[in-house]
Every structure is written in structure tokens, then in C-alpha cells.
Design a protein around this motif. Sequence first.
Motif, PDB file in Angstrom:
ATOM      1  N   ARG A 180       4.017  -9.577   9.022  1.00  0.00           N
ATOM      2  CA  ARG A 180       3.340  -9.177   7.782  1.00  0.00           C
ATOM      3  C   ARG A 180       4.217  -8.252   6.942  1.00  0.00           C
ATOM      4  O   ARG A 180       4.256  -8.343   5.717  1.00  0.00           O
ATOM      5  N   ILE A 181       4.928  -7.335   7.608  1.00  0.00           N
ATOM      6  CA  ILE A 181       5.805  -6.415   6.859  1.00  0.00           C
ATOM      7  C   ILE A 181       6.924  -7.212   6.179  1.00  0.00           C
ATOM      8  O   ILE A 181       7.218  -7.023   4.997  1.00  0.00           O
ATOM      9  N   ARG A 182       7.526  -8.131   6.927  1.00  0.00           N
ATOM     10  CA  ARG A 182       8.617  -8.928   6.336  1.00  0.00           C
ATOM     11  C   ARG A 182       8.094  -9.759   5.171  1.00  0.00           C
ATOM     12  O   ARG A 182       8.746  -9.873   4.126  1.00  0.00           O
TER      13      ARG A 182
ATOM     14  N   ASP B 278       0.872  -1.175   0.000  1.00  0.00           N
ATOM     15  CA  ASP B 278       0.000   0.000   0.000  1.00  0.00           C
ATOM     16  C   ASP B 278       0.907   1.223   0.000  1.00  0.00           C
ATOM     17  O   ASP B 278       2.009   1.186   0.560  1.00  0.00           O
ATOM     18  N   THR B 279       0.424   2.306  -0.590  1.00  0.00           N
ATOM     19  CA  THR B 279       1.180   3.572  -0.565  1.00  0.00           C
ATOM     20  C   THR B 279       0.200   4.673  -0.151  1.00  0.00           C
ATOM     21  O   THR B 279      -1.015   4.481  -0.246  1.00  0.00           O
TER      22      THR B 279
ATOM     23  N   GLU C  50      11.494   1.836   3.306  1.00  0.00           N
ATOM     24  CA  GLU C  50      11.019   2.698   4.403  1.00  0.00           C
ATOM     25  C   GLU C  50       9.502   2.735   4.372  1.00  0.00           C
ATOM     26  O   GLU C  50       8.901   2.906   3.300  1.00  0.00           O
ATOM     27  N   LEU C  51       8.905   2.605   5.547  1.00  0.00           N
ATOM     28  CA  LEU C  51       7.447   2.493   5.636  1.00  0.00           C
ATOM     29  C   LEU C  51       6.889   3.388   6.731  1.00  0.00           C
ATOM     30  O   LEU C  51       7.567   3.646   7.736  1.00  0.00           O
TER      31      LEU C  51
ATOM     32  N   PHE D 130       2.457   1.609   5.046  1.00  0.00           N
ATOM     33  CA  PHE D 130       2.467   2.232   3.730  1.00  0.00           C
ATOM     34  C   PHE D 130       3.906   2.405   3.254  1.00  0.00           C
ATOM     35  O   PHE D 130       4.731   2.957   3.985  1.00  0.00           O
ATOM     36  N   PHE D 131       4.155   1.984   2.044  1.00  0.00           N
ATOM     37  CA  PHE D 131       5.474   2.136   1.420  1.00  0.00           C
ATOM     38  C   PHE D 131       5.776   3.620   1.250  1.00  0.00           C
ATOM     39  O   PHE D 131       4.970   4.363   0.716  1.00  0.00           O
ATOM     40  N   ASN D 132       6.948   4.057   1.696  1.00  0.00           N
ATOM     41  CA  ASN D 132       7.376   5.428   1.418  1.00  0.00           C
ATOM     42  C   ASN D 132       8.426   5.439   0.316  1.00  0.00           C
ATOM     43  O   ASN D 132       8.229   6.008  -0.739  1.00  0.00           O
TER      44      ASN D 132
END
Length: 368
Positions: A226-228, A113-114, A247-248, A256-258
Amino acid sequence: MTRIGIIGGGQLGLMIAEQARALGVRCVALDPAPDAPAFAACEGRIVAAYDDAEALERLCRECDAVTYEFENVPGEVLQPLVAKYHIPQGFEPLSDSQDRLREKDNARANGFDTPAYAAVDSEATLRRAVAEIGLPCVLKTRTLGYDGHGQAVLRSEADIERALPLLAVPCILEAFVDFDYEVSLILVSDGERFVSFPIGRNVHRDGILDLSFVPAEGLSPELERRIRATGEAFMRRCGYRGILAVELFVRGDRFFFNEMAPRPHNSGHWTIEGCSTNQFRELVRFLAGMPLEEPRQTAPAVMKNILGRDLDAARRIAAEGHEGVYVHLYGKSESRPRRKMGHITFTGISAAEYAEKWSKYFEDRCCE
Ligand code: AMP
């Protein structure tokens, strides 16, 4: 003996070369500055511009594998080399990270997601995008931005006016994420196996990373899992190999992906002393064709970035000598208040203990 070429001779190159040496791997770095930090730990040095095709070709010829620690290596020079030499990360992840619009399109297409975003290149498209996305929002140049440079937070009509000069180059407008905190994920893959480092919580100051805390307070084991998993699936789907830092922003149980970088990351410096293996070592292992090792955190850690304005405090801490406190100074010849001059990893302490014992060393900042 394996020889690794590094495009870029900054502190990341220095730490890659230091870890390479411990593994019996030699390094050659290419950098335009004759006193670049990485040269101190490299067997060979090539002083040349990042777009000097002949010098880059020489680096590739002299080495068994080549990597980059500098994000803006131009595609026109790197792509022909990727076709001819062993640059196992390739140009793709670099290219995907060089333009914030392409980067976010790619992140979305491959499972992240972004924040909402739109491409803008004129006052009219900016005003339309602000109307759509809403205030507050963040305007960023699509290319060549770093450490908060080339971006402006828009909170009001007056901010829009003030930000117009940024539109001299193509930009992206993003929704402002009212995040709970920021984290970064660092992964290494050889194409088959994936390893990732424990996730740290990052605190920025004036757009520059200031502190990383690991473990990340507030990050549940389930969210970390979940992030990994999302990061690994992303890397697999994109076909990236080597190292990738993402970076999130975390808000509640969403992330959210930055942005991303296909190189070791500032937020992963703590792994040198706080983990069974570190980000630089795993990159070298990948480049040298050695099997990857699974990182395991050996101590809680706090990483403090040392900018020019923190240098005296860092020297004082180093001189005092404290168990479990590791001061790294990169040997840059010129210090500036906002320039990254080193970092300190404090092991065996929590965020609260850092705040109580160490933050006071850095409170006396000189004016900028
Ligand atoms: P960047 O150069 O994109 O990493 O931005 C630098 C820092 O600015 C980030 O680490 C955040 O602290 C902040 N930032 C950037 N984009 C956003 C956003 N869309 N919402 C909120 N904060 C942001």
C-alpha cells in the motif's frame, strides 16, 4: 559519452558519481567547497556558490543532463535554467519540498495522509494552533530545516514559551505522531515506468538518521504494498520524474507523510550492497536515458550512519575486515560530532544480530 552535472558536491553527489562511472557516465559537480567529497569521483569540478547563476549556467552547458543533490537551490536561479537546459527532474519537486507547508498541502492533495498541521507566524497563531491540535505537538520552521534543526517538540506551556524564538521565521505546527516506527520509500520514474526500493525501517537519534533496517520488522507485505502504491500514485499525480524519497510515520496499519526529497536518500545507502541495483545507479540511468531496472533485495541489510563521533569505531571496523560489512567514508576534511562522515552497510544480518554484535562498537560516544 553522457555527462551529468550535479548541483552539490556532498556524499550524495559522490555516490552518484561513483555509480555513474560504473555505467560509463561522467560527472561534473558544483559546490562552494574546494574539497567537496564528490569532486574525488568527478571528471569536472566547479567551485562556486549554489546561487551563482553564471557558474550554474556553465555546469548546464557542459553537461547533457543536470540533477541536484542539495535541496535548497534557489528557485530564482534554477527556474530559468530548467527552461533552457536538460534538468529532467525540473524545479517542481524541489520547490514542493522546500517549504514544509506547501509540501504537506501537496502530499494531502495527492493521496497521502499527514499529521494534523497549521501554519503559524506569531505567538497568537501558535497558541491558537496548539489549542486546536493539542499537546504534544512539533513546531518546525517552514524552510531550511534539516536533521532536527529548526524544530521543537512542545509538551507543556513552558515549551511553548521556549519555542517562541523559532517564530522569527514562518513556521508550521504539527500534531506529534506517536508512531510505532518510521520508514522511507524511494521511487524512481522516467515518467512511464516506476520502480521502488524495498522499504526500510529508520531509527533517528537526536533528530539525525542513525540506522536503517531492511526488511522493516513489523511492516507487513500488505502495508508495504500500500505504501509503494500510494507513493507511485503520488508521483504520477504530481508529474514528478527522476528520484523521490518519502519519509513516513507508521502507526498500526496507517502511514503518514512526514517529508520528501527529490534526491537520493540517506536511508537508501544500503541499496549499494543489499540490492540488485541501487538508488544512485537508477538515478543515473534515468538521467542518461537508460531503461530503469527493477530493484530486488539480495540480502538483509543494516545501514549505520557514521557521524564524527563514530569515526574511530568505523575505522576500527574497516581495519579489522569483516565479510559482508561495507565501510564508506566520504573523505570530508573536517569532522564534527554530529556531521555525517560516512556509513556502514552490514549485509546478511538481522536487527537482532546487529544489536548483539555491532551496536557495542558505537556505544562509547564522546560528549558533544
Ligand atoms: P523532520 O526534519 O521533519 O524529518 O524531523 C526529524 C525527526 O523528528 C523525524 O524523523 C521524527 O523522528 C521526528 N518528528 C518530526 N515530526 C514529527 C511529528 N509530527 N511527530 C513525531 N515525531 C516527529
